[in-house]
Design a protein around this motif. Sequence first.
Motif, PDB file in Angstrom:
ATOM      1  N   LYS A 107      -1.470  -6.158  -5.133  1.00 17.83           N
ATOM      2  CA  LYS A 107      -2.012  -5.466  -3.952  1.00 17.83           C
ATOM      3  C   LYS A 107      -3.410  -5.977  -3.630  1.00 17.83           C
ATOM      4  N   ARG A 117      -4.589  -8.056  -0.239  1.00 15.55           N
ATOM      5  CA  ARG A 117      -5.677  -7.530   0.604  1.00 15.55           C
ATOM      6  C   ARG A 117      -6.715  -8.627   0.858  1.00 15.55           C
ATOM      7  N   GLU A 129       0.833  -1.208   0.000  1.00 12.99           N
ATOM      8  CA  GLU A 129       0.000   0.000   0.000  1.00 12.99           C
ATOM      9  C   GLU A 129       0.868   1.258   0.000  1.00 12.99           C
TER      10      GLU A 129
END
Length: 167
Positions: A149, A153, A103
């Motif tokens: 990403k 997550r 992030e």
Amino acid sequence: MGLEAVYRNISDGNLKKLKSVYGIEDTCLVEVESSEQEPDIVLDIGKLWELLHFVFTGEGRNKTTGASPFGFAVMGEVVVEGSSELLMYTTKSKMKDIVSALEAFDMEEASEKINLEACIADDLYPGIRSQADLDGIKPELRTCFDAMKAFYRKILEADTNVIITIS
């Protein structure tokens, strides 16, 4: 011809079974149900794993010097010896750090700073030999990064581990 990487979630029980098959010491003291069915969370980044690892760490696949959230994200936490393909896994204890690192990472800036000479010296896939080659792969690299990403997550939310195969 480059090697392709696929990332997939793996439950605690199935990771325990994998460790057992390959004779990896399991320090988990809690008995885990080994017949867990988990929904598939899959990321296939094809042959870009090597360049992505290089952008994250500055290291080629044969020059990994240490553990970092970026290294764990791309190359795993533990290499499974004895597999017919390159097989690694990362435990869920590392997921929060991986997601935080991804992030915070500025791929736009990093992709502009990729060193062409280092790519050539490390013979990184996909055979980057010129600035045009490098510029041509940057949009795909950014897309790959965004997918990674999102994948991690989902893994963090699912509270699961990751198994990586490179073949």
